[in-house]
Design an enzyme around this catalytic site. Structure first.
Site, short mmCIF file in Angstrom:
data_model
loop_
_atom_site.label_atom_id
_atom_site.label_comp_id
_atom_site.label_asym_id
_atom_site.label_seq_id
_atom_site.Cartn_x
_atom_site.Cartn_y
_atom_site.Cartn_z
N HIS A 1 -0.04 -1.80 5.55
CA HIS A 1 -0.79 -2.77 4.75
C HIS A 1 0.12 -3.96 4.45
CE1 HIS A 1 -3.48 -4.28 1.58
NE2 HIS A 1 -4.39 -3.42 2.01
N GLU B 1 -4.36 -4.89 9.20
CA GLU B 1 -4.29 -3.43 9.10
C GLU B 1 -4.83 -2.80 10.39
OE1 GLU B 1 -6.02 -1.87 5.35
OE2 GLU B 1 -6.31 -3.99 4.88
#
Length: 404
Positions: A205, A365
């Site tokens: 992330h 992501e």
């Protein structure tokens, strides 16, 4: 993703040590900074969340720029968790992104996990205390690589035990995939289901800003291309999949990055695309490989991005079936940029941004289809549910930096 050839070294050559406790209960320093380097690239990481905290690469003038959003003080990541909870730079799991109603079925059994978002409506990034809040153990390290390990013994009420190795490495080696020997970060998240069948969908992330906060945001200087994404997963007002698959021509083409465009070019058309009352991007773009790329989990280039301000370019390749793109719509300008980033800008005579503003970054992501475990008709279960008798889950991505 299944990748059987990766087993021997990545899975069984590592110590079995792992930590699955919250920060306050561990004797290991979760905020110790580890640095890995290669030519023209330096990364810093901490065990708290197996987190990337800094990445230095050269701009077009040869000056080092930190292109990762986060904090200089490692302990500020714990403060962030307790306040804004941005997930800056962390590994998220055991199941990244959202799970509708915090429930799913595996082998006929229904499971409920903590509903951590939208006032208890759904699960985000693994529950109340996901992998981003865990103290990972450093199980291997060299000058250019580091591996963090986490043993998850049924955390957050997910079924069974899972062990995950998160390896980060940097290099500037000339290879067939990188003939120019450009500086590159590689991430490998390798998870083993140890005792029961269970959903696993890991992701990094990382928040990126290729203009290194020399601009107020990324809208007008950052070019983004998703060359293999002509579809995205439709969602409701709180970003839960509604069962539909949209073409990128939806929202008057706001979601169409197939040939590339500035992040801000069509953002005004993206009202509602990132949820009710939101304008921008927070969407799961499907990666559609053609036959020339080989098997369905082959490494393919899924994203290209560059900043006209710094001249830094980024190409991301992965074995994943989708990529979530978030244009930092929710940033409120209350988080200061790193003092080290501000210092570089001042030394260059650039005013730049003082805070992480709305649209001040891009999150990338690489992962599976969001909530694929609750949408079996999509055919994603073989890449999202894993068992002790099956292959490991492998999320593999490379981030290659150049200049424009």
């Amino acid at each position: 993703m299944h990748l059987k050839s990766y087993l021997s070294v990545a899975l069984y050559g590592l110590p079995a040590l792992a930590v699955d406790t919250a920060p306050s209960s561990s004797a290991v320093d979760p905020f110790k900074v580890y640095t890995i380097t290669a030519e023209n690239i330096t990364a810093k990481l901490i065990p708290y969340g197996a987190r990337l905290t800094s990445l230095l690469v050269p701009d077009r003038e040869g000056n080092e720029q930190d292109v990762v959003v986060g904090y200089d003080d490692p302990k500020d990541y714990l403060k962030d968790t307790q306040t804004d909870h941005t997930f800056f730079g962390a590994v998220v799991g055991r199941y990244a992104n959202r799970i509708k109603n915090g429930t799913f079925v595996v082998d006929g059994d229904r499971y409920e996990v903590p509903k951590s978002e939208n006032n208890g409506t759904d699960t985000l990034h693994g529950g109340d205390v996901g992998y981003d809040q865990r103290n990972w153990t450093v199980t291997a390290q060299s000058d250019s690589s580091i591996t963090f390990t986490l043993l998850d013994r049924g955390l957050e009420d997910f079924p069974g035990d899972v062990i995950t190795h998160a390896t980060y490495s940097v290099d500037s080696d000339a290879t067939p995939e990188n003939p120019q020997g450009l500086p590159q970060l590689t991430t490998k998240l390798v998870s083993l289901a140890l005792t029961e069948a269970t959903p696993i969908m890991m992701s990094n992330h990382i928040y990126w800003n290729l203009n290194a906060f020399k601009e107020a945001n990324v809208l007008n200087d950052t070019f983004l291309q998703l060359p293999l994404s002509r579809r995205l997963i439709g969602t409701d007002g709180i970003l839960i999949p509604n069962g539909t698959i949209l073409g990128v021509d939806s929202y008057k083409g706001a979601a169409d990055f197939a040939t590339g465009k500035l992040v801000g070019k069509d953002i005004d058309k993206a009202a509602g695309l990132c949820g009710t009352g939101c304008t921008g991007y927070d969407n799961c773009f499907i990666v559609d490989r053609d036959n020339s790329y080989g098997s369905g989990n082959s490494m393919v280039p899924i994203l290209r991005m560059n900043s006209s301000t710094t001249g830094i370019s980024l190409e991301v390749a992965t074995n994943q079936q989708a990529v979530q793109i978030y244009s930092c719509n929710g940033q409120k300008g209350n988080i200061p940029i790193k003092p080290s980033q501000a210092k570089r800008n001042k030394e260059e005579g650039i005013e730049g941004a003082k805070n992480v503003n709305k649209y001040g970054c891009i999150v990338i992501e690489p992962e599976g289809w969001i909530d694929g475990i609750n949408n079996p008709a999509w055919g994603q279960l073989s890449d999202q549910v894993y068992s002790p008798s099956g292959a490991p889950a492998v999320n593999w991505a490379t981030y290659k930096f150049g200049k424009v």
